[in-house]
Write a protein that holds these residues in place. Sequence first.
Motif, PDB file in Angstrom:
ATOM      1  N   ILE A 194       0.852  -1.200   0.000  1.00 20.88           N
ATOM      2  CA  ILE A 194       0.000   0.000   0.000  1.00 20.88           C
ATOM      3  C   ILE A 194       0.886   1.248   0.000  1.00 20.88           C
ATOM      4  O   ILE A 194       1.781   1.399   0.839  1.00 20.88           O
ATOM      5  CB  ILE A 194      -0.928   0.031   1.229  1.00 20.88           C
ATOM      6  N   ASN A 195       0.634   2.119  -0.955  1.00 15.13           N
ATOM      7  CA  ASN A 195       1.263   3.456  -0.978  1.00 15.13           C
ATOM      8  C   ASN A 195       0.190   4.455  -0.584  1.00 15.13           C
ATOM      9  O   ASN A 195      -0.808   4.629  -1.281  1.00 15.13           O
ATOM     10  CB  ASN A 195       1.805   3.778  -2.374  1.00 15.13           C
ATOM     11  N   TRP A 196       0.390   5.085   0.581  1.00 14.48           N
ATOM     12  CA  TRP A 196      -0.655   5.950   1.137  1.00 14.48           C
ATOM     13  C   TRP A 196      -0.801   7.274   0.385  1.00 14.48           C
ATOM     14  O   TRP A 196      -1.715   8.035   0.657  1.00 14.48           O
ATOM     15  CB  TRP A 196      -0.376   6.214   2.609  1.00 14.48           C
ATOM     16  N   SER A 197       0.104   7.524  -0.547  1.00 18.88           N
ATOM     17  CA  SER A 197      -0.064   8.645  -1.504  1.00 18.88           C
ATOM     18  C   SER A 197      -0.380   9.966  -0.818  1.00 18.88           C
ATOM     19  O   SER A 197      -1.306  10.682  -1.196  1.00 18.88           O
ATOM     20  CB  SER A 197      -1.180   8.305  -2.500  1.00 18.88           C
ATOM     21  N   GLU A 202      -1.573  16.414   2.132  1.00 18.64           N
ATOM     22  CA  GLU A 202      -2.990  16.777   2.086  1.00 18.64           C
ATOM     23  C   GLU A 202      -3.913  15.562   1.982  1.00 18.64           C
ATOM     24  O   GLU A 202      -5.128  15.705   2.099  1.00 18.64           O
ATOM     25  CB  GLU A 202      -3.253  17.699   0.888  1.00 18.64           C
ATOM     26  N   GLY A 203      -3.360  14.374   1.698  1.00 21.49           N
ATOM     27  CA  GLY A 203      -4.213  13.237   1.420  1.00 21.49           C
ATOM     28  C   GLY A 203      -4.738  12.513   2.631  1.00 21.49           C
ATOM     29  O   GLY A 203      -5.689  11.729   2.534  1.00 21.49           O
ATOM     30  N   ILE A 204      -4.147  12.723   3.805  1.00 17.89           N
ATOM     31  CA  ILE A 204      -4.514  11.955   4.988  1.00 17.89           C
ATOM     32  C   ILE A 204      -4.949  12.891   6.102  1.00 17.89           C
ATOM     33  O   ILE A 204      -4.247  13.848   6.429  1.00 17.89           O
ATOM     34  CB  ILE A 204      -3.331  11.081   5.467  1.00 17.89           C
ATOM     35  N   THR A 205      -6.108  12.602   6.665  1.00 17.45           N
ATOM     36  CA  THR A 205      -6.567  13.300   7.867  1.00 17.45           C
ATOM     37  C   THR A 205      -6.804  12.259   8.952  1.00 17.45           C
ATOM     38  O   THR A 205      -6.532  11.072   8.770  1.00 17.45           O
ATOM     39  CB  THR A 205      -7.858  14.084   7.587  1.00 17.45           C
ATOM     40  N   ARG A 210      -7.409   9.679   1.231  1.00 19.90           N
ATOM     41  CA  ARG A 210      -7.916   9.893  -0.110  1.00 19.90           C
ATOM     42  C   ARG A 210      -6.877   9.470  -1.139  1.00 19.90           C
ATOM     43  O   ARG A 210      -5.697   9.760  -1.001  1.00 19.90           O
ATOM     44  CB  ARG A 210      -8.296  11.356  -0.321  1.00 19.90           C
ATOM     45  N   ASN A 211      -7.369   8.789  -2.182  1.00 21.71           N
ATOM     46  CA  ASN A 211      -6.570   8.465  -3.360  1.00 21.71           C
ATOM     47  C   ASN A 211      -5.276   7.742  -3.016  1.00 21.71           C
ATOM     48  O   ASN A 211      -4.199   8.138  -3.466  1.00 21.71           O
ATOM     49  CB  ASN A 211      -6.272   9.745  -4.139  1.00 21.71           C
ATOM     50  N   PHE A 212      -5.357   6.688  -2.194  1.00 18.71           N
ATOM     51  CA  PHE A 212      -4.162   5.885  -1.921  1.00 18.71           C
ATOM     52  C   PHE A 212      -4.136   4.702  -2.894  1.00 18.71           C
ATOM     53  O   PHE A 212      -5.167   4.300  -3.468  1.00 18.71           O
ATOM     54  CB  PHE A 212      -4.111   5.432  -0.464  1.00 18.71           C
ATOM     55  N   LEU A 213      -2.945   4.137  -3.080  1.00 17.08           N
ATOM     56  CA  LEU A 213      -2.719   3.083  -4.085  1.00 17.08           C
ATOM     57  C   LEU A 213      -2.488   1.746  -3.393  1.00 17.08           C
ATOM     58  O   LEU A 213      -1.755   1.668  -2.402  1.00 17.08           O
ATOM     59  CB  LEU A 213      -1.527   3.441  -4.969  1.00 17.08           C
ATOM     60  N   ILE A 214      -3.080   0.722  -3.964  1.00 16.04           N
ATOM     61  CA  ILE A 214      -3.007  -0.623  -3.376  1.00 16.04           C
ATOM     62  C   ILE A 214      -2.443  -1.572  -4.427  1.00 16.04           C
ATOM     63  O   ILE A 214      -2.975  -1.664  -5.548  1.00 16.04           O
ATOM     64  CB  ILE A 214      -4.407  -1.115  -2.948  1.00 16.04           C
ATOM     65  N   GLY A 215      -1.340  -2.236  -4.098  1.00 15.74           N
ATOM     66  CA  GLY A 215      -0.789  -3.264  -4.974  1.00 15.74           C
ATOM     67  C   GLY A 215      -1.205  -4.648  -4.493  1.00 15.74           C
ATOM     68  O   GLY A 215      -1.275  -4.911  -3.288  1.00 15.74           O
ATOM     69  N   THR A 216      -1.472  -5.525  -5.449  1.00 14.05           N
ATOM     70  CA  THR A 216      -1.935  -6.869  -5.094  1.00 14.05           C
ATOM     71  C   THR A 216      -0.927  -7.918  -5.560  1.00 14.05           C
ATOM     72  O   THR A 216       0.000  -7.631  -6.323  1.00 14.05           O
ATOM     73  CB  THR A 216      -3.289  -7.151  -5.751  1.00 14.05           C
ATOM     74  N   ASN A 217      -1.160  -9.143  -5.104  1.00 18.10           N
ATOM     75  CA  ASN A 217      -0.296 -10.261  -5.504  1.00 18.10           C
ATOM     76  C   ASN A 217      -0.523 -10.664  -6.957  1.00 18.10           C
ATOM     77  O   ASN A 217       0.242 -11.460  -7.514  1.00 18.10           O
ATOM     78  CB  ASN A 217      -0.569 -11.470  -4.616  1.00 18.10           C
ATOM     79  N   LEU A 218      -1.549 -10.141  -7.588  1.00 16.30           N
ATOM     80  CA  LEU A 218      -1.828 -10.467  -8.989  1.00 16.30           C
ATOM     81  C   LEU A 218      -1.243  -9.421  -9.935  1.00 16.30           C
ATOM     82  O   LEU A 218      -1.558  -9.418 -11.123  1.00 16.30           O
ATOM     83  CB  LEU A 218      -3.338 -10.571  -9.201  1.00 16.30           C
TER      84      LEU A 218
END
Length: 1173
Positions: A194-197, A202-205, A210-218
Amino acid sequence: MGFPTLYIVCSKKKTKTDTLDFEGNIVDTDGKSDNHQGLTVRMSSQYLDGLIEGSVQGQSSAPENSNLQDNDIFSIEPVQLQFSLVNLISLKVSNNILVLAIKNNLIYRIDLSSPEYIDKIDLFGSIGGANGNLNGSAGASGSSVNNRIKNLYLDPTGNHLIITTVKNVSYYLNKASKVPVVLSKFKNMNISYINWSNLDGEGITETSVRNFLIGTNLGQVFESSIEFKTGSNKLGVGFLKLVWKNPINNGNQTAIDGIYLKHVVNNDKGSLMMVFIQSDDIFYYKLTDLTLKYQKNYPMFITRNGSSVFNNNYTDYEKLDDIGAIIHGNKYIANQEDFAWITKSGIIFTSLGDVGDSSNNEKLLTQLNYLLNIQLPDSTHDNEGVPASTYGILLTKYHIIYLRNNNELLVINKINQQVVLHKFLPLFINNEKFLGLCADYHENTFWIYSNFNIYEIVINDESKDIWKIYLKAKKFDKALELVDNFKANASKQANDFIKDLILSKKSDYLINEKNCSLEAATTYAYTSRPFESVALKLLELNEVDGLLKYLTIKLQLLPVDKTNNIEEDEYYIQKTLLSSWIVELYMEKFNELTNNQSNQTKSLQEIESQFEEFLVNFKSVIHKETVYQIFQAHNSQKFLLFYGNLIHDYDFILDYWINLENWGESLKILEKINNPGLVYKYANVLLMNSPEATFAVWMRLYRDLNYKKFVPAILSYNKNIRKNKSVVSANKNLMLNYLNFLIFEVNAIDPIIHNMYLSILVMDANSKKSDTMILKYLEVYTKGDYSHNGDDEAHFDVEFILRLFLKFKKWKAAVHVYSMTKQYEAAIELCLRYNYLKLACLIADRSFDTEDDPYSSSGYDSNGELRKKLWLKIGEKMVTKLIVEKVLKSNADLLKDIKVDDSIKSDGLNTEDDRIMDIINAEEIKDVLKNKQVIELINEDDDDIKNLLKFLLSKCELFTIKDLLPLFPNFQSINNFKLEIIKNLESYGLNINQLNHLIANSIKFNNDLVDNLKQLKISRYYIIEVENGAIQDSGKAKDGAGKIVGNNSSCQICENSIFLKKFLVFPCQHVFHVDCLINFILDSSNKNYKLKKHLLAVLKKNQIGLPSNSLLPGANKGNKVKINNNAKISKELEDLVSEKCVMCSDLNIDSIDETFINNSSNIDRQMMDEWEL
């Protein structure tokens, strides 16, 4: 930071004290376990007091006092716990929030700033009841059958936690909550990264991501956002969108190992750098002109048409050997602008801070740093071909922390890729294995953990000696940056020595290897390298620009003089030498560029700009005399004048232009600076060579100038034009124009200016126009009273100017001055001598207004004698002129022998009147007037003579025919004078009648005066009878007294009211009681003994006021005369006491020798007693 020892104490029905392990079981002292509800947690008092360190109440999982430190920078310290840590699965620390997961699906959350409070969360169910001390909460929905926690993902703020399980069910836990919430949209998503971006923070309160990126095993990357509602414990997932998958091999379903993101904003437009790492593939994207904003319900990386911003447009791509799947740990780590990735061949790491913003950042992957396995110590992993199950990697500022082969820890320096720590971590329990590394980059703490123990990797002064590594790697700027950031307790002397060493090495490197002489010279200037060696080296290399830079910086680094006196400056000589050398080098450079004019215009302008900037910045330390010489030696007029203006050395600039005889530039400078001192200094030379422009400048600057200081220059100029016979008309004479400006416009009153103006006019060759200007001046400035230095004193030296007027025959001007100073006789004589009869008449009339002047030296009284005398002189000349005119008409031969004296010749225009006046002024005219033929002409009846007599008598009322007849020569006939003689006789008759009337009035006045004196003698006093306070006398006496005596009148001697008894009133209005007056005369020290004796005799004779035994004077000394109101005063006594008033006669004056205090007076004695001390 070291994890503190936690003592968790609970009470069980007020019995013994037990301990708690991390699985929630109470451990009795006998080793038995039991479950309890309603547990409470607090810090032990032993921990709070800091008295016990490392002691535990239960059995610790690590050996007591175990110390793994064997490096002065990195040390590994065990986190001592009061309970057993069994089957730890995952550990994450962010923003001082520590979260760990245990195999039985329990999650513990500890705020390291307040470690006494611990949150315990059961992922699939609830623990404890209302009285439990760990505040257990209801479990989240979701089956726990054959399911367990797989991994934890904690955001950088520590507010948001995502928990993944082996059945690919994901949960969300907010910091403010103890109840996990299922992420239903993430169902069956096997999250690998997970990249919290958190772009720009400004993205995290506290409640949303908001708008964070999730990488999967696929091999897929999704974008999502979540919003947590604290009160209702509800979670909203805004969206879940696929934004990236492998653009080369869509079938690659291997795990996403890492995602790196960097966003650079410039003028609302941004560039995005992204790195996606999937097994053995690494993709780099550089996207420009993006406007990325966090949105609640819409993806940031999805365009409005639904496509991903990445598409297949990757910027760079590399394929590497993947290390393969790992069971525990992490293959990828990112910290701010750095990231690292474990591959099969070794470790790849880089910093986008170095290359991300550069012009070559499109080829980022070609600039990656590789740390190969062969560079590392040999691995002890025994199972060849079988990868170790545990790997982990962390990044610090200067090091890589690398965990491999389950328990082998290495710390590698990122700069020189040298291993600084190689440690095999101890395994104290069977089946213990290290699971991974984690870091809290917000608090800069680093952690390593096994399934039974937690350790903190403590870093102490990581930057120590890093500067040496940078220096060896020739990264001099980074080495200097480190030295500047040394700890405050470091020695400044040591720091300065290190900086000097680094700068010296950098300078040598730049000049020897990089041929960057200019940059090397700049660096050399900040070192302690001997000045001579550096200067000679740059000279040998013919590096003039480098030498200029070096000298300029050296000059700039010299201490500033605070005394504002350059000659008292300790570094005066150094500053002079350096600045002079720099100027000389610039001049040589200019000469070189000027001689080689091919395409050198731009370079020449740049050098000029640099040199002017140097002069501006260092004008206070430059030795001006030396620099002037350098400029003149190189014939550099431009910079000579630029520098002179810069330091306001206008004296030098003026001298320079004057030496070049450039009068126009000189005057421009004078007018520009408006410095009176310099205007006076160069007044003479400028006036001689450029008079018109000089006078013009003086007139424009007149408000700031003292015109008196121009007198020597003006006189020299006047002398010069007279010497060269430069005849200049008065209205065009520049000098006169300037003086005229001062006098009539500036209203200058200094006599020297007026004297000079009149002197120049008097001596001007163009006499007529000069005379006009002189008379105009005199009319304006001689209207007041200028005699005897009065208030209207003339603005010029009267005597000096008068002498000039007479010397240069300015007769009208001289007459004006004579009249101004009230020398009317001299003025009349001058007028009559030079045929100014009308002017003489005006002056004679003017004299009448000022004859009463007490300072007049004429000697005449105020009866008009001066005016009469002046008119007699005029009349004599007019009579003589009339006779001469008649002679010229009848018999001119009578005048042929008259010789005209040139000294008294008229200065007219040779008219007939002028010729006549010349004859009149001749000495022989007196003999001519006695000629019989001339007398016969006068005896003839002539209207001209009659009119002349009439005119003279009318102009001066003091004249009589008697006064005018002597003006004519001897004559026999009175025909011409008969009428005036008759008028005069009639006037005499009127005067005689007036005198008779005055005599009669005088006789009458004399008789009246005699009568008045007699009456005054008769009524020289009044004796008033008083009865009952009222005047009893009547008639004249009473009336006279009533006029003199008032109701409040008192006796002048006793000061009592006069109405108490008889009183005496004198014409001088002094009033006395009769008896007071008699006693005053008798008691006074007056020497008139005859009066006193006579007065006593009369008193005795009339028996008035004396006792019966008072027969002789003074018989009863001290007794006073008393007169009753009914006593009759004899005429004899009346005459005695009223002869003189005792207050204003000699009777009182003779008493001047009497004392102020009368010892015989009771009142005076009483007063003396009061003043006794």
